[in-house]
Enzyme design. Structure first.
Site, mmCIF file in Angstrom:
data_model
loop_
_atom_site.group_PDB
_atom_site.id
_atom_site.type_symbol
_atom_site.label_atom_id
_atom_site.label_comp_id
_atom_site.label_asym_id
_atom_site.label_seq_id
_atom_site.Cartn_x
_atom_site.Cartn_y
_atom_site.Cartn_z
ATOM 1 N N PRO A 1 33.550 -5.596 3.576
ATOM 2 C CA PRO A 1 33.435 -4.241 3.041
ATOM 3 C C PRO A 1 33.417 -4.300 1.511
ATOM 4 O O PRO A 1 34.114 -5.119 0.913
ATOM 5 C CB PRO A 1 34.688 -3.531 3.566
ATOM 6 C CG PRO A 1 35.646 -4.599 3.965
ATOM 7 C CD PRO A 1 34.843 -5.842 4.237
ATOM 8 N N GLY B 1 34.083 -3.341 -2.336
ATOM 9 C CA GLY B 1 35.053 -2.604 -3.162
ATOM 10 C C GLY B 1 36.359 -2.321 -2.447
ATOM 11 O O GLY B 1 37.071 -1.381 -2.793
ATOM 12 N N GLY C 1 38.806 -4.725 -1.963
ATOM 13 C CA GLY C 1 39.821 -5.739 -2.250
ATOM 14 C C GLY C 1 39.699 -6.967 -1.373
ATOM 15 O O GLY C 1 40.621 -7.779 -1.294
ATOM 16 N N GLY D 1 37.299 -9.223 -1.763
ATOM 17 C CA GLY D 1 36.603 -10.288 -2.493
ATOM 18 C C GLY D 1 35.103 -10.278 -2.344
ATOM 19 O O GLY D 1 34.459 -11.336 -2.405
ATOM 20 N N SER D 2 34.513 -9.081 -2.168
ATOM 21 C CA SER D 2 33.051 -9.052 -1.984
ATOM 22 C C SER D 2 32.328 -9.590 -3.216
ATOM 23 O O SER D 2 31.347 -10.330 -3.086
ATOM 24 C CB SER D 2 32.570 -7.639 -1.635
ATOM 25 O OG SER D 2 33.002 -6.715 -2.610
ATOM 26 N N SER D 3 32.804 -9.289 -4.417
ATOM 27 C CA SER D 3 32.084 -9.787 -5.599
ATOM 28 C C SER D 3 32.337 -11.280 -5.808
ATOM 29 O O SER D 3 31.436 -12.014 -6.211
ATOM 30 C CB SER D 3 32.436 -8.974 -6.855
ATOM 31 O OG SER D 3 33.752 -9.238 -7.255
ATOM 32 N N ASP E 1 39.767 -14.752 -7.387
ATOM 33 C CA ASP E 1 38.844 -14.360 -6.304
ATOM 34 C C ASP E 1 37.797 -15.443 -6.039
ATOM 35 O O ASP E 1 37.640 -15.908 -4.907
ATOM 36 C CB ASP E 1 38.095 -13.075 -6.677
ATOM 37 C CG ASP E 1 38.934 -11.838 -6.468
ATOM 38 O OD1 ASP E 1 40.161 -11.977 -6.365
ATOM 39 O OD2 ASP E 1 38.355 -10.742 -6.422
HETATM 40 O O1 PMV Z 1 40.084 -6.145 -5.699
HETATM 41 P P1 PMV Z 1 39.630 -7.517 -5.947
HETATM 42 O O2 PMV Z 1 39.259 -8.231 -4.729
HETATM 43 O O3 PMV Z 1 38.529 -7.542 -6.944
HETATM 44 O O4 PMV Z 1 40.861 -8.330 -6.587
HETATM 45 C C1 PMV Z 1 41.201 -8.216 -7.928
HETATM 46 C C2 PMV Z 1 42.463 -8.948 -8.257
HETATM 47 C C3 PMV Z 1 43.043 -8.581 -9.622
HETATM 48 O O5 PMV Z 1 44.243 -9.340 -9.776
HETATM 49 C C4 PMV Z 1 43.390 -7.104 -9.711
HETATM 50 C C5 PMV Z 1 42.076 -8.908 -10.759
HETATM 51 C C6 PMV Z 1 41.898 -10.405 -11.018
HETATM 52 O O6 PMV Z 1 40.917 -10.739 -11.680
HETATM 53 O O7 PMV Z 1 42.739 -11.208 -10.604
#
Ligand code: PMV
Length: 282
Positions: A79, A81, A83, A85-87, A130
């Site tokens: 999914p 955005g 959280g 790790g899609s990007s 990530d």
């Molecule tokens: O929401 P995600 O999967 O992009 O995770 C980001 C994690 C953070 O700690 C908020 C940012 C980072 O670069 O570590």
């Protein structure tokens, strides 16, 4: 000619946001991910098949591919955005495909370097956790140090993690910037998150879901204190606890995304979350 790359997504079990400031975090790869297929074509490099509508995507493709001659197809069951790790998965899959296309060896340095340049486009100031966990797979303990990232594999007991989707997306770059804007007032909370992560490592290795659940509960309310939770994420955490979770927390940047929870009876927790209208899965 066609070249491909794959990388899994991830969940941050503990330590998001604090990891940007040098504190430790723990993340694991998941059994979903992103495939990138590159095909030679005439004209500018770009998507062969439409994917998400995000202006950063073109910049990301151009960061690792020549400006012309490459058609890109992206397929993902992560999914976006949320959280998961899609990007980061896209960054690593794209880096692998680009290296395969140029005939270069896919060393960690080569894949990690290209993936980081993509992550910077999506996230601004990524900690690197990530794309590192997407690249290495398994579970990692990770922190930033003045000389670069430090990470090592961590032995996780099999954990019956339930993922609950808030059905809303968060913007990682925005969330990271909002924590940065808090300045010194966030430092104490971020340090507490780091201490909590260190203290929970033995329980993660042993699979003590009561201790981990309590730590996740505390981690969530510390993330709330730095402003990255939402009323919906808080409501899901409360509902999960009422439904028998030993603890629950938002996972990833927040502002939307998923909650992760642990329960002695995960099937019961999933059923209860579904009954409340939230999609939940292990
Ligand atoms: O929401 P995600 O999967 O992009 O995770 C980001 C994690 C953070 O700690 C908020 C940012 C980072 O670069 O570590």
């Amino acid at each position: 000619m066609t070249h491909t790359g794959f990388a899994p997504g991830k969940l941050i079990l503990m330590g998001e946001h604090a990891v940007v400031y040098g504190h430790p975090a723990i993340a694991m790869a998941v059994d979903r991910g992103t495939h990138v297929t590159l095909t030679d074509r005439h004209g500018a490099t770009g998507l062969d098949v439409p994917w998400i509508d995000d202006p950063r995507l073109t910049a990301a493709l151009h960061a690792v591919l020549p400006a012309a001659g490459v058609g890109v197809k992206i397929q993902s069951d992560l999914p976006i955005g949320r959280g998961m790790g899609s990007s980061g998965a896209l960054a690593v899959a794209l880096a692998r495909a680009a290296l395969a296309r140029s005939g270069a060896e896919q060393t960690d340095v080569a894949v990690g370097g290209l993936a980081l340049s993509v992550e910077r486009i999506f996230h601004g100031n990524p900690s690197g956790i990530d794309h590192t966990v997407s690249m290495r797979a398994g579970a990692l303990q990770y922190h930033r140090s003045p000389t670069g990232p430090v990470f090592s594999p961590i032995d996780l007991a099999p954990l019956p993690i339930v993922v609950i989707d808030s059905n809303t997306a968060g913007d990682t770059a925005k969330q990271v910037a909002s924590v940065a804007a808090l300045g010194p007032s966030a430092e104490g909370y971020l340090a507490q998150i780091g201490t909590l992560v260190q203290a929970t490592i033995p329980a993660l290795a042993e699979g003590d879901i009561d201790v981990i659940g309590q730590a996740w509960h505390e981690n969530h309310w510390l993330l709330r204190a730095i402003g990255v939770s939402t009323p919906t994420l808080d409501a899901i955490v409360r509902a999960a606890n009422e439904a028998g979770a030993t603890g629950a927390k938002l996972a990833g940047a927040g502002g939307g995304g998923v909650v992760i929870a642990l329960a002695h009876d995960p099937a019961k927790l999933i059923k209860s979350m579904n009954q409340r209208g939230w999609k939940a899965f292990t």
